[in-house]
Design a protein around this motif. Structure first.
Motif, PDB file in Angstrom:
ATOM      1  N   THR A   1       9.966  11.158   2.479  1.00  0.00           N
ATOM      2  CA  THR A   1       9.173  12.366   2.283  1.00  0.00           C
ATOM      3  C   THR A   1       8.162  12.481   3.412  1.00  0.00           C
ATOM      4  N   GLU A   2       8.176  13.605   4.100  1.00  0.00           N
ATOM      5  CA  GLU A   2       7.269  13.760   5.232  1.00  0.00           C
ATOM      6  C   GLU A   2       5.824  13.908   4.772  1.00  0.00           C
ATOM      7  N   TYR A   3       4.943  13.162   5.432  1.00  0.00           N
ATOM      8  CA  TYR A   3       3.497  13.309   5.261  1.00  0.00           C
ATOM      9  C   TYR A   3       2.869  13.575   6.618  1.00  0.00           C
ATOM     10  N   ARG A   4       1.797  14.353   6.601  1.00  0.00           N
ATOM     11  CA  ARG A   4       1.044  14.634   7.818  1.00  0.00           C
ATOM     12  C   ARG A   4      -0.433  14.328   7.597  1.00  0.00           C
TER      13      ARG A   4
ATOM     14  N   ARG B   1      -9.629   9.799   5.752  1.00  0.00           N
ATOM     15  CA  ARG B   1      -8.553  10.698   6.176  1.00  0.00           C
ATOM     16  C   ARG B   1      -7.948  11.430   4.978  1.00  0.00           C
ATOM     17  N   ILE B   2      -7.186  12.486   5.309  1.00  0.00           N
ATOM     18  CA  ILE B   2      -6.438  13.238   4.288  1.00  0.00           C
ATOM     19  C   ILE B   2      -4.988  13.331   4.749  1.00  0.00           C
ATOM     20  N   LEU B   3      -4.070  12.932   3.888  1.00  0.00           N
ATOM     21  CA  LEU B   3      -2.637  13.074   4.129  1.00  0.00           C
ATOM     22  C   LEU B   3      -2.075  14.081   3.136  1.00  0.00           C
ATOM     23  N   TYR B   4      -1.027  14.798   3.555  1.00  0.00           N
ATOM     24  CA  TYR B   4      -0.448  15.813   2.674  1.00  0.00           C
ATOM     25  C   TYR B   4       1.037  15.991   2.949  1.00  0.00           C
TER      26      TYR B   4
ATOM     27  N   VAL C   1       0.837  -1.201   0.000  1.00  0.00           N
ATOM     28  CA  VAL C   1       0.000   0.000   0.000  1.00  0.00           C
ATOM     29  C   VAL C   1       0.872   1.252   0.000  1.00  0.00           C
ATOM     30  N   VAL C   2       1.824   1.286   0.916  1.00  0.00           N
ATOM     31  CA  VAL C   2       2.690   2.469   1.025  1.00  0.00           C
ATOM     32  C   VAL C   2       3.567   2.622  -0.205  1.00  0.00           C
ATOM     33  N   ASN C   3       4.052   1.523  -0.767  1.00  0.00           N
ATOM     34  CA  ASN C   3       4.866   1.616  -1.983  1.00  0.00           C
ATOM     35  C   ASN C   3       4.049   2.158  -3.150  1.00  0.00           C
ATOM     36  N   THR C   4       2.766   1.811  -3.204  1.00  0.00           N
ATOM     37  CA  THR C   4       1.900   2.343  -4.254  1.00  0.00           C
ATOM     38  C   THR C   4       1.767   3.856  -4.128  1.00  0.00           C
ATOM     39  N   ILE C   5       1.556   4.319  -2.895  1.00  0.00           N
ATOM     40  CA  ILE C   5       1.419   5.760  -2.663  1.00  0.00           C
ATOM     41  C   ILE C   5       2.745   6.472  -2.927  1.00  0.00           C
ATOM     42  N   ALA C   6       3.821   5.939  -2.332  1.00  0.00           N
ATOM     43  CA  ALA C   6       5.130   6.588  -2.485  1.00  0.00           C
ATOM     44  C   ALA C   6       5.582   6.599  -3.935  1.00  0.00           C
ATOM     45  N   GLY C   7       5.213   5.569  -4.702  1.00  0.00           N
ATOM     46  CA  GLY C   7       5.599   5.513  -6.102  1.00  0.00           C
ATOM     47  C   GLY C   7       4.983   6.623  -6.926  1.00  0.00           C
ATOM     48  N   GLN C   8       3.809   7.097  -6.523  1.00  0.00           N
ATOM     49  CA  GLN C   8       3.145   8.209  -7.208  1.00  0.00           C
ATOM     50  C   GLN C   8       3.446   9.549  -6.545  1.00  0.00           C
ATOM     51  N   SER C   9       3.801   9.531  -5.270  1.00  0.00           N
ATOM     52  CA  SER C   9       4.202  10.715  -4.502  1.00  0.00           C
ATOM     53  C   SER C   9       3.213  11.872  -4.613  1.00  0.00           C
ATOM     54  N   PRO C  10       1.950  11.649  -4.237  1.00  0.00           N
ATOM     55  CA  PRO C  10       0.968  12.741  -4.322  1.00  0.00           C
ATOM     56  C   PRO C  10       1.252  13.830  -3.293  1.00  0.00           C
ATOM     57  N   ASP C  11       0.898  15.056  -3.657  1.00  0.00           N
ATOM     58  CA  ASP C  11       1.018  16.163  -2.705  1.00  0.00           C
ATOM     59  C   ASP C  11      -0.079  16.086  -1.647  1.00  0.00           C
TER      60      ASP C  11
ATOM     61  N   PHE D   1      -4.358   4.174   9.963  1.00  0.00           N
ATOM     62  CA  PHE D   1      -4.033   5.391   9.196  1.00  0.00           C
ATOM     63  C   PHE D   1      -2.725   6.009   9.658  1.00  0.00           C
ATOM     64  N   GLU D   2      -2.432   5.919  10.959  1.00  0.00           N
ATOM     65  CA  GLU D   2      -1.166   6.470  11.446  1.00  0.00           C
ATOM     66  C   GLU D   2       0.013   5.605  11.005  1.00  0.00           C
ATOM     67  N   ASP D   3      -0.213   4.313  10.901  1.00  0.00           N
ATOM     68  CA  ASP D   3       0.841   3.426  10.408  1.00  0.00           C
ATOM     69  C   ASP D   3       1.190   3.769   8.962  1.00  0.00           C
ATOM     70  N   VAL D   4       0.176   4.050   8.148  1.00  0.00           N
ATOM     71  CA  VAL D   4       0.425   4.463   6.764  1.00  0.00           C
ATOM     72  C   VAL D   4       1.241   5.745   6.729  1.00  0.00           C
ATOM     73  N   ARG D   5       0.832   6.731   7.524  1.00  0.00           N
ATOM     74  CA  ARG D   5       1.538   8.021   7.532  1.00  0.00           C
ATOM     75  C   ARG D   5       2.992   7.855   7.942  1.00  0.00           C
ATOM     76  N   ALA D   6       3.226   7.100   9.030  1.00  0.00           N
ATOM     77  CA  ALA D   6       4.588   6.928   9.530  1.00  0.00           C
ATOM     78  C   ALA D   6       5.455   6.163   8.532  1.00  0.00           C
ATOM     79  N   LEU D   7       4.886   5.125   7.922  1.00  0.00           N
ATOM     80  CA  LEU D   7       5.652   4.334   6.961  1.00  0.00           C
ATOM     81  C   LEU D   7       5.957   5.144   5.709  1.00  0.00           C
ATOM     82  N   LEU D   8       5.002   5.983   5.294  1.00  0.00           N
ATOM     83  CA  LEU D   8       5.242   6.870   4.158  1.00  0.00           C
ATOM     84  C   LEU D   8       6.395   7.822   4.435  1.00  0.00           C
TER      85      LEU D   8
END
Length: 509
Positions: free
Chosen positions: A289-292, A305-308, A247-257, A277-284
């Motif tokens: 690249t920092e996500y919040r 949730r919304i991450l940015y 899941v995280v590799n899919t998100i990080a591979g696209q690197s959305p703002d 959701f916090e596990d996703v944020r921390a792993l990202l």
């Protein structure tokens, strides 16, 4: 008592008469006024004493601008600090007699002596020269200056007010004569100044203040947004421990703002100490690249949730709404919203993530239709400044079902970039997307090993439950994100039963 009369000029013009004590003459002019010690910022003066002088008055003036300073001394020496280096000064002194019970009797001034302060012993104490901008962009401004010998480091201060009430500082070592201010908003005015620190530790004086302004971009600045139903950790199938990295590799591979998540549970997966959701944020963030999270509190919006990326957008406001219409016995449905400012352009926008009620029965359909109406009306009531809006999520309606959600959003002023039409795979002619990637696949894969393809035509649309709706703006590209081999099978562990949706958009400026 006999007196002597003297005519004097009084304030306001005209002449008056004052009494001088007979037999009390004023002091004579002092002689041999000279500097006994002269430095770049101070001078020590000395002169010979004169009779009747109880104290002395020294007057120093800048030879260039005629600004005067007066210093009193009870001895025949005085030290005057706070001078400017390499500057010529004129100085004179007179004695003052203070007879008992009478006004002071100033004497005559000495001859005017000329002194000139030398350059600073440690040149870092003098203001930097050649301080200028090297490049001015919308988010970054570069500066450079002439090197100063015997300098340990430089400090560049900048502030939004010319008085530097709350300055920020950038420090560089002596080997550098350049610096950058980063992370600015477009059309951002700043006041900037520079000073050095000498090898003796003394801080120099500031340069002249520069007034600079970041520019407004004239070219498109795309922003990457996404939507991803990541499947909750307790919803069956492979465990979260198996799926979390795909899941995280899919998100990080696209690197959305900015990305809207659905089913990112607020509960803790088995064996984990934090929510899903916090596990996703921390792993990202651990990928580099920092996500919040806009609302990190448990219970804020459950799994929606919304991450940015704080490096790309600034969070201005955020919240969530529990829909008024819910299906009994089902998990409550929410919309999470946030107001951001794109750092590169300064443009503000609304972002919404939601997960509408699933199901085909009348109760589910009624709740879902009510929820989409509430989403649109809520955003409209908040968005008084008419900012651009991006609404993403799992809307649980597709073109071969009721198709109410898509039709309603279009009526409310939103655009589906892919132009999905009711009971058709052919895009609408108004679809704004410029480049398509895998948009002919379905957005829901049902965790099947072979990716579900709606049509072989890459210019057409698959079946969509997941959407990225936008108000009027450019959409440079859209990708239905799937990791498949040449046979159309998913590689490795399938991250979720939904594919991530990603779009590169250009906010209207």
């Amino acid at each position: 008592m006999s007196v002597l009369a003297a005519v004097v000029l009084v304030a306001g013009g005209g002449f008056g008469v004052r009494a001088l004590a007979q037999g009390v003459p004023a002091p004579l002019a002092p002689r041999d006024l000279a500097a006994v010690h002269l430095a770049s910022e101070m001078v020590s003066l000395q002169w010979k004493p004169v009779a009747l002088a109880d104290s002395y008055e020294v007057v120093l003036s800048n030879a260039a601008d005629k600004k005067r300073r007066t210093v009193l001394s009870t001895t025949t020496a005085v030290e005057i600090p706070g001078l400017q280096e390499s500057t010529k000064y004129l100085v004179k002194v007179r004695g003052i007699n203070l007879p008992t019970g009478e006004d002071k009797q100033p004497g005559k001034y000495s001859s005017v002596a000329t002194i000139e302060t030398p350059e600073a012993k440690f040149p870092a104490q003098i203001p930097a020269t050649g301080f200028h901008t090297t490049d001015v962009g919308s988010a970054t401004i570069g500066f450079a200056w002439d090197p100063i010998i015997k300098t340990k480091s430089y400090e560049m201060q900048y502030a939004v007010d010319k008085d530097f009430a709350r300055p920020k500082a950038i420090k560089v070592d002596a080997a550098e004569t350049k610096a950058q201010i980063k992370g600015l908003e477009p059309d951002n005015r700043l006041f900037v100044r520079l000073r050095g620190q000498g090898i003796d530790g003394k801080i120099g004086r500031f340069s002249e203040t520069l007034t600079v302004k970041s520019v407004v971009p004239t070219e498109d600045v795309p922003m990457r947004v996404a939507s991803y139903n990541i499947r909750c950790h307790s919803c069956g199938g492979p465990s979260w421990g198996q799926r979390r990295r795909p899941v995280v590799n899919t998100i990080a591979g696209q690197s959305p703002d900015v990305i809207g998540l659905q089913e990112a549970a607020q509960s803790r997966p088995s064996g984990f100490s934090t929510s899903q959701f916090e596990d996703v944020r921390a792993l990202l963030t651990s990928t580099g690249t920092e996500y919040r999270v806009t609302q990190p509190a448990i219970g804020a919006s459950q799994g929606t949730r919304i991450l940015y990326k704080p490096s790309k957008v600034s969070l201005l406001d955020a919240g969530s709404v529990r829909y008024g219409s819910q299906k009994s016995g089902q998990n409550p449905r929410y919309m999470a919203w946030a107001v951001f400012r794109q750092r590169a352009t300064g443009q503000e926008f609304y972002f919404v993530s939601t997960h509408l009620q699933p199901g085909k029965d009348s109760g589910a359909v009624g709740a879902r239709n009510s929820q989409i109406r509430q989403l649109a009306s809520t955003v409209a009531s908040m968005n008084t400044k008419k900012h651009p809006v991006i609404a993403v999520g799992d809307f649980n309606d597709f073109q071969y079902a009721k198709f109410y959600v898509q039709s309603f959003m279009r009526q409310a002023g939103y655009i589906d970039p892919l132009g999905v039409q009711n009971r058709s795979r052919t895009p609408a002619g108004w679809a704004p997307v410029e480049k398509r990637i895998h948009t002919n696949y379905d957005s829901y894969n049902d965790s099947a090993r072979r990716a579900k393809i709606g049509t072989a035509n890459p210019a057409f649309n698959g079946t969509y439950l997941d959407y990225i709706f936008v108000t009027k703006m450019k959409v440079k590209s859209y990708e239905n994100v799937i990791n498949i081999d040449g046979s159309g099978n998913f590689r490795g562990v399938i991250p979720s039963d939904h594919n991530m949706q990603r779009a590169d958009v250009v906010l209207p400026y």
